[in-house]
Design an enzyme around this catalytic site. Structure first.
Site, mmCIF file in Angstrom:
data_model
loop_
_atom_site.group_PDB
_atom_site.id
_atom_site.type_symbol
_atom_site.label_atom_id
_atom_site.label_comp_id
_atom_site.label_asym_id
_atom_site.label_seq_id
_atom_site.Cartn_x
_atom_site.Cartn_y
_atom_site.Cartn_z
ATOM 1 N N SER A 102 2.728 14.521 -9.743
ATOM 2 C CA SER A 102 1.921 15.451 -10.280
ATOM 3 C C SER A 102 2.357 16.337 -11.278
ATOM 4 O O SER A 102 1.667 16.980 -11.821
ATOM 5 C CB SER A 102 0.969 16.095 -9.206
ATOM 6 N N TYR A 155 -1.042 6.320 -16.525
ATOM 7 C CA TYR A 155 -0.888 7.271 -15.609
ATOM 8 C C TYR A 155 -0.011 7.046 -14.384
ATOM 9 O O TYR A 155 0.816 7.817 -14.072
ATOM 10 C CB TYR A 155 -2.516 7.212 -14.747
ATOM 11 N N TYR A 172 -2.710 22.634 -6.166
ATOM 12 C CA TYR A 172 -4.167 22.016 -5.549
ATOM 13 C C TYR A 172 -4.885 23.018 -4.688
ATOM 14 O O TYR A 172 -5.113 24.163 -4.945
ATOM 15 C CB TYR A 172 -3.939 20.724 -4.951
ATOM 16 N N VAL A 218 3.816 14.876 -5.023
ATOM 17 C CA VAL A 218 4.127 14.205 -3.740
ATOM 18 C C VAL A 218 5.727 13.697 -3.594
ATOM 19 O O VAL A 218 6.039 13.262 -2.608
ATOM 20 C CB VAL A 218 3.096 13.271 -3.510
HETATM 21 N N1 GLN Z 1 0.914 9.656 -8.256
HETATM 22 C C1 GLN Z 1 0.145 10.370 -7.392
HETATM 23 C C2 GLN Z 1 -0.791 10.060 -7.169
HETATM 24 O O1 GLN Z 1 -1.818 9.628 -7.791
HETATM 25 C C3 GLN Z 1 0.466 11.895 -7.679
HETATM 26 C C4 GLN Z 1 0.151 12.964 -6.708
HETATM 27 C C5 GLN Z 1 0.448 14.163 -6.437
HETATM 28 O O2 GLN Z 1 1.726 14.047 -6.744
HETATM 29 N N2 GLN Z 1 -0.133 15.088 -5.866
HETATM 30 O O3 GLN Z 1 -1.462 9.931 -5.890
#
Ligand code: GLN
Length: 305
Positions: free
Chosen positions: A61, A189, A241, A259
Site C-alpha cells: 500500500s 495494480y 486506514y 502489508v
Molecule cells: N497488495 C495489497 C492488497 O491489495 C496491498 C494492501 C496493503 O498493503 N494494505 O491487498
C-alpha cells in the site's frame, strides 16, 4: 541520532512478537517476522539508520501515495477528485465501501484498495505497459533508485490470490467508475504493489514529501509543492486506514503503511522515515513499526499537532 535509533529499536523489538506476517498473499507469509530496521533522511540530506534497514521488501500500500502523485501530475486535482475523493473511509483497506446506491467518488479514498485500483486508470499512457513504466520511473525518483524493479514472486502470488481485489475492481466496473479492462487494470495494480524497496528508499520518499517535492540533498524538484500538501494531508487522514485516528494521536505525522510491514513517514520540513517490521496488527499495520514511530515522535517532538 544513530544511537537514539539503535536504542529505540531495541526497546521496541519485543513488539515484533505481537503481530503476524500477512498470509492472504502467500509469498508475504514467508517473510522473517523478526526483521526490524529504520532509516531516517533529514531535509538537508543527513542519513541515519539502525537494524535491518537495507533488507528489501515490497511497497504494497505504500505505492498508493505514488499512484496519487502520478494521477495528480497527469490529470490535476479536479479530475482526480471526480473519481477518487479525499474523505477518510474509517474502514479496512480492502473494504467494499458501498451501499446499493452510494458508490461514488466521495466514498473512494486513494489510500485504500478501491481508490488505488481506480488511480491506475488515471495514469496517462498509450498502453498499461507504458502507464506502469511511467509509475515505475516516478517511483525510482521518489525512492532515490533509478534501478527500482518488481519482486516477481510477490507479484505472481498477489495475482494468483487476488480474489478480493478482483471483486472490488468488478464492482467499480459495474458502477462505471472503472471503464478499462479489469484484468489489465489489476495487473498494473498488482505490479505496483510488488515494487521492491528498503527502509532507505522509504525514507527518501518521505524526505521528498517532507521537502514539498524537492530531493533532500539538492534543488531538483520531483513534483510541484502544492501536491505535497495534498498527498501529506490524505496520508494524515487515511494513511493507516482505520487506524489513522489513533495514529494521529499517538504519533501525529503523515504516514503510509503496507502489508509487507513497511511504514513510510513524513515529518513536514524536517525528515523522511522508513521502517520495516513485517509482523502486523489486525488492521494490517506493523505493530513494532508504529511503536517505534511513537517513541521517536515523543523523543524528537515530531507530532504536527
Ligand atoms: N497488495 C495489497 C492488497 O491489495 C496491498 C494492501 C496493503 O498493503 N494494505 O491487498
Amino acid at each position: 541520532m544513530e544511537e537514539l535509533l539503535e536504542q529505540l529499536l531495541e526497546e521496541c523489538r519485543p513488539y515484533t512478537s505481537l503481530g503476524k506476517t500477512a498470509d492472504y498473499i502467500p509469498e508475504l507469509a514467508k517473510k522473517d517476522p523478526d526483521a526490524f530496521g529504520i532509516y531516517v533522511i533529514g531535509s538537508e540530506g543527513k542519513h541515519s539508520w539502525a537494524g535491518d534497514c537495507r533488507q528489501s521488501f515490497t511497497l504494497q500500500s505504500m505505492v498508493k501515495p505514488i499512484l496519487l502523485l502520478q494521477a495528480l501530475l497527469d490529470n490535476g486535482a479536479e479530475k482526480v477528485q471526480s473519481k477518487v475523493g479525499v474523505e477518510a473511509t474509517g474502514k479496512p483497506f480492502d473494504a467494499i465501501n458501498a451501499g446499493e446506491h452510494t458508490l461514488d467518488s466521495r466514498h473512494i479514498n486513494p489510500m485504500v484498495n478501491m481508490g488505488a485500483i481506480v488511480m491506475c486508470t488515471l495514469i496517462h499512457g498509450g498502453s498499461y505497459k507504458e502507464r506502469f513504466q511511467r509509475l515505475l520511473d516516478l517511483t525510482g525518483q521518489l525512492v532515490g533508485d533509478p534501478e527500482v524493479k518488481i519482486d516477481q514472486a510477490v507479484y505472481l502470488s498477489e495475482k494468483n490470490h487476488g480474489s478480493k481485489n478482483r471483486a472490488l475492481a468488478y464492482l467499480l466496473k459495474s458502477y462505471g467508475i472503472l471503464e478499462d479492462d479489469v484484468e489489465e487494470v489489476l495487473d498494473c495494480y498488482f505490479q505496483a504493489c510488488s515494487i521492491q524497496v528498503d527502509c532507505r528508499g522509504l525514507a527518501h520518499m518521505g524526505a521528498v514529501l517532507a521537502n514539498r517535492g524537492k530531493l533532500p540533498d539538492s534543488d531538483q524538484r520531483v513534483f510541484p509543492a502544492p501536491l505535497a500538501r495534498y498527498v501529506n494531508a490524505v496520508l494524515m487522514t487515511c494513511g493507516m486506514y482505520d487506524g489513522s485516528g489513533e495514529f494521529a494521536i499517538r504519533v501525529g505525522i503523515p504516514a503510509k503503511s503496507g502489508v509487507s510491514g513497511g511504514i513510510m513517514a513524513v515529518v513536514p520540513t524536517r525528515m523522511g522515515i522508513g521502517i520495516y517490521s513485517p509482523a502486523l496488527d489486525r488492521k494490517g499495520n506493523s505493530v513494532a513499526g508504529i511503536r517505534l514511530l511513537e517513541k521517536l515522535s515523543e523523543r524528537l517532538y515530531l507530532s504536527i499537532f
